[in-house]
Write a protein that holds these residues in place. Structure first.
Motif, PDB file in Angstrom:
ATOM      1  N   THR A  23      39.881  46.622  49.829  1.00 42.52           N
ATOM      2  CA  THR A  23      40.923  46.629  49.424  1.00 42.52           C
ATOM      3  C   THR A  23      40.617  46.677  47.715  1.00 42.52           C
ATOM      4  N   ALA A  24      41.133  47.525  46.957  1.00 41.93           N
ATOM      5  CA  ALA A  24      40.675  47.425  45.924  1.00 41.93           C
ATOM      6  C   ALA A  24      42.177  46.914  45.045  1.00 41.93           C
ATOM      7  N   GLY A  25      41.766  45.847  43.902  1.00 45.57           N
ATOM      8  CA  GLY A  25      42.448  44.588  43.393  1.00 45.57           C
ATOM      9  C   GLY A  25      42.787  45.203  42.114  1.00 45.57           C
ATOM     10  N   GLY A  26      42.936  44.107  40.839  1.00 46.30           N
ATOM     11  CA  GLY A  26      42.861  44.846  39.739  1.00 46.30           C
ATOM     12  C   GLY A  26      42.048  45.194  39.157  1.00 46.30           C
ATOM     13  N   ILE A  27      42.414  46.490  38.398  1.00 47.61           N
ATOM     14  CA  ILE A  27      41.175  47.327  37.455  1.00 47.61           C
ATOM     15  C   ILE A  27      40.875  47.335  35.670  1.00 47.61           C
ATOM     16  N   GLU A  28      39.613  46.172  35.364  1.00 50.35           N
ATOM     17  CA  GLU A  28      39.947  46.111  34.014  1.00 50.35           C
ATOM     18  C   GLU A  28      38.729  47.230  33.332  1.00 50.35           C
ATOM     19  N   VAL A  29      39.112  47.878  32.253  1.00 50.07           N
ATOM     20  CA  VAL A  29      38.462  48.586  32.077  1.00 50.07           C
ATOM     21  C   VAL A  29      37.902  48.561  30.584  1.00 50.07           C
ATOM     22  N   GLU A  30      37.008  49.166  30.132  1.00 46.46           N
ATOM     23  CA  GLU A  30      37.171  49.231  28.338  1.00 46.46           C
ATOM     24  C   GLU A  30      36.849  51.086  27.716  1.00 46.46           C
ATOM     25  N   VAL A  31      37.432  51.141  26.809  1.00 52.00           N
ATOM     26  CA  VAL A  31      37.916  52.711  26.676  1.00 52.00           C
ATOM     27  C   VAL A  31      37.824  52.961  25.656  1.00 52.00           C
ATOM     28  N   VAL A  32      37.299  53.815  25.096  1.00 51.82           N
ATOM     29  CA  VAL A  32      37.487  54.072  23.452  1.00 51.82           C
ATOM     30  C   VAL A  32      38.454  54.815  23.489  1.00 51.82           C
ATOM     31  N   GLY A  33      39.126  55.123  22.196  1.00 52.46           N
ATOM     32  CA  GLY A  33      40.207  56.750  21.669  1.00 52.46           C
ATOM     33  C   GLY A  33      40.834  56.252  20.715  1.00 52.46           C
ATOM     34  N   VAL A  34      41.854  56.871  20.985  1.00 54.48           N
ATOM     35  CA  VAL A  34      41.884  56.885  18.982  1.00 54.48           C
ATOM     36  C   VAL A  34      44.231  56.555  19.372  1.00 54.48           C
ATOM     37  N   ILE A  35      44.407  54.708  18.593  1.00 51.45           N
ATOM     38  CA  ILE A  35      45.308  54.888  18.889  1.00 51.45           C
ATOM     39  C   ILE A  35      46.508  55.632  17.706  1.00 51.45           C
ATOM     40  N   THR A  36      47.013  55.713  18.279  1.00 52.24           N
ATOM     41  CA  THR A  36      48.854  55.993  18.006  1.00 52.24           C
ATOM     42  C   THR A  36      50.173  56.180  18.430  1.00 52.24           C
ATOM     43  N   THR A  37      51.309  56.517  17.891  1.00 51.17           N
ATOM     44  CA  THR A  37      52.458  56.214  18.557  1.00 51.17           C
ATOM     45  C   THR A  37      52.769  57.393  19.075  1.00 51.17           C
TER      46      THR A  37
ATOM     47  N   ALA B 228      34.336  49.922  34.122  1.00 56.30           N
ATOM     48  CA  ALA B 228      35.806  49.656  35.010  1.00 56.30           C
ATOM     49  C   ALA B 228      35.118  49.090  35.154  1.00 56.30           C
ATOM     50  N   THR B 229      35.936  47.092  35.859  1.00 57.97           N
ATOM     51  CA  THR B 229      35.368  46.648  36.773  1.00 57.97           C
ATOM     52  C   THR B 229      36.464  46.666  37.629  1.00 57.97           C
ATOM     53  N   VAL B 230      36.305  46.532  38.860  1.00 55.26           N
ATOM     54  CA  VAL B 230      37.314  46.659  39.715  1.00 55.26           C
ATOM     55  C   VAL B 230      37.129  45.223  40.557  1.00 55.26           C
ATOM     56  N   ALA B 231      38.477  44.370  41.837  1.00 55.20           N
ATOM     57  CA  ALA B 231      38.576  43.735  42.600  1.00 55.20           C
ATOM     58  C   ALA B 231      37.908  44.258  43.516  1.00 55.20           C
ATOM     59  N   VAL B 232      37.153  44.052  44.702  1.00 59.19           N
ATOM     60  CA  VAL B 232      37.575  44.508  45.739  1.00 59.19           C
ATOM     61  C   VAL B 232      36.907  43.388  46.942  1.00 59.19           C
ATOM     62  N   ASN B 233      38.701  43.326  47.562  1.00 57.12           N
ATOM     63  CA  ASN B 233      39.043  42.479  47.992  1.00 57.12           C
ATOM     64  C   ASN B 233      38.306  43.055  49.733  1.00 57.12           C
ATOM     65  N   GLY B 234      38.192  41.426  50.219  1.00 51.93           N
ATOM     66  CA  GLY B 234      38.138  41.572  51.525  1.00 51.93           C
ATOM     67  C   GLY B 234      36.027  41.577  51.605  1.00 51.93           C
ATOM     68  N   MET B 235      35.795  42.003  50.309  1.00 55.56           N
ATOM     69  CA  MET B 235      33.704  41.701  50.725  1.00 55.56           C
ATOM     70  C   MET B 235      33.144  40.598  50.403  1.00 55.56           C
ATOM     71  N   SER B 236      32.811  40.339  51.472  1.00 54.67           N
ATOM     72  CA  SER B 236      32.431  38.528  52.021  1.00 54.67           C
ATOM     73  C   SER B 236      31.052  38.143  52.122  1.00 54.67           C
TER      74      SER B 236
END
Lengths: 174, 301
Positions: free
Chosen positions: A94-108, A31-39
């Motif tokens: 402050t946390a911004g958007g989070i991008e993930v890499e997930v392994v799972g079963v796709i279904t409806t 997971a990749t999270v944007a960390v706002n305020g980190m300078s």
């Protein structure tokens, strides 16, 4: 009849798990999270320290330039992404958007929405897209009940489920 | 002779407050509004050297102060940071007396300070932040305040401690980007009375500008930063009073400019600055300062 159906579902999911396991031991792998305020570099220490306490996290790589922290899962474990915003907040940012890499079963699901059921965790994500071609691709994978690796930003969708807008969907060969 | 004896290091005394200012990241000579993450601590050790030699009076006073303030900070909550500061001091004064030139000195633990800082306003964005944090504190009389030498009891300003409970309140604001940072702090210290002596209250306005010199372009990961630093300390101190009488040779206004360098990684910071007095509008015969040198190191834990 019901018992036979249940048994076949269990067998099917077990088979999927066996097929997927060797190549994808962790289910929310990163997971990749944007960390706002980190300078500054001195700020990174506290963020790293808090994010390492998120369940399932093996390592944290911070990029000062991009203002992000990438969390990588321990072998065989899934990252508890819902703990990430609170961890960033405790670090004083402050946390911004989070991008993930997930392994799972796709279904409806019962509402005919395309969902990703995370293997090895009681977690389901909606897969949402405005791209009709991508939507068709997802549905064809759902019909197959394919095991997939999905990358994309995580966002709130409904009260019950979080959603991923998949940038990349890769079928894991049986 | 009483007044000169009590006032002769009044100007230098104001600097001892600089010694006890905690920090998280830049600046070097005062506090900042940047966070101490919950459950994370910092340890800071400074080495400060103050010299005052330019005395035109017949006393020909020469003062040297070495200070080693130990600072521990801890993030109690996301917004609340607590600091404890314990300065170890070594003060030495050469002065002409009726029995010849003498050195009067003392060393040991000074007055300890406890500070609480609360982040009241915070606006984060990608690669930058703006914070405003009020703080309050108390300086406890932990230092020896009745030391004597062969010439008798040391004058109060030369003692390690004031003997009184003193209170500090202020606000610090920080604007930080990946390239530069500005901090400003406004504070007031209310000094109590002890030993029939009352140090004048102190107000100060501090400003710090830091500019990232290295690396010029940011790469991957968390590279260490080298900052060029310029700080300004405007300090006003009221006159001291003894037995209810004001000392005319104490207090006044001092303005320092402090160029410095700071090298910081994710785990530690090392820094150095020299505070040069640009304006010293001190009352009466209060001794002026030549300079103050600071070397400092900070570690995250």
């Amino acid at each position: 009849m019901f018992k036979r159906s249940l048994l076949s579902q269990i067998l099917f999911l077990s088979l999927i798990a066996l097929v997927v396991a060797p190549s994808a031991q962790a289910e929310i792998r990163s997971a990749t999270v944007a960390v706002n305020g980190m300078s500054c570099p001195f700020c990174a220490f506290g963020i790293e320290k808090r994010l390492k306490k998120v369940e399932g996290v093996r390592s944290v790589d911070i990029s000062t330039r991009q203002g992000t922290a990438r969390l990588v899962a321990k072998d065989g474990e899934s990252i508890a992404v819902d703990q990430i915003p609170a961890a960033v907040k405790k670090a004083g940012f402050t946390a911004g958007g989070i991008e993930v890499e997930v392994v799972g079963v796709i279904t409806t699901d019962e509402q005919d929405r395309v969902v990703l059921r995370v293997i090895g965790a009681d977690q389901t994500f909606l897969l949402t897209t405005f791209d009709t071609t991508k939507e068709e691709e997802l549905r064809s994978l759902a019909v197959k009940g394919a095991a997939v690796r999905v990358q994309g930003p995580l966002h709130d969708h409904t009260d019950e489920l979080s959603a991923i807008d998949p940038d990349k969907v890769e079928e894991i060969p049986a | 002779m009483t007044k000169p004896r009590t006032s002769f290091i009044a100007g230098a005394l104001a600097l001892m407050v600089l010694v006890s200012a905690p920090s998280w990241a830049p600046p070097i000579t005062f506090n900042t509004a940047l966070p101490v993450p919950k459950g994370t601590g910092i340890f800071r050790l400074q080495w400060k050297y103050l010299q005052s030699t330019d005395d035109s009076s017949s006393l020909d006073r020469e003062l040297e102060v070495l200070a080693f303030p130990l600072v521990v900070g801890y993030g109690a909550t996301r917004n609340l940071a607590l600091f404890a500061i314990a300065p170890v001091l070594d003060k030495s004064l050469d002065v002409n007396t009726p029995v010849g030139r003498r050195t009067r000195s003392t060393s040991g633990l000074g007055d300890a300070t406890l500070l609480a800082r609360y982040t009241l306003y915070q606006r984060d964005r990608s690669g930058g932040t703006t914070r405003v944090s009020p703080f309050v504190g108390v300086e406890a009389p932990t230092g020896e305040d009745r030391a004597q030498d062969g010439l008798g009891r040391l004058p109060q300003p030369l003692q390690l401690g004031s003997g009184s409970w003193d209170f500090i309140a202020g606000t610090v604001a920080t604007w930080q980007t990946l390239r530069w940072e500005v901090d400003t702090s406004l504070s007031y210290k209310l000094n109590g009375e002890a030993n029939d002596f009352d140090f004048g209250d102190q107000a100060r306005l501090d400003l710090s500008y830091q500019y990232r010199m290295r690396p010029r372009e940011l790469g991957d990961g968390v590279p260490a930063f080298l900052y060029a630093v310029v700080e300004s300390n405007l300090i006003w101190q009221d006159r001291n009073s003894e037995s209810g009488l004001e000392d005319p040779s104490s207090g006044g206004l001092t303005w320092f400019l402090a160029p410095g360098l700071q090298y910081g990684s994710r785990r530690y910071i090392i820094e150095a600055a020299v505070q040069i007095p640009v304006v010293q509008d001190l009352n009466g015969a209060a001794l002026e300062n030549d300079f103050v040198t600071t070397l400092s190191g900070r570690v995250n834990f």
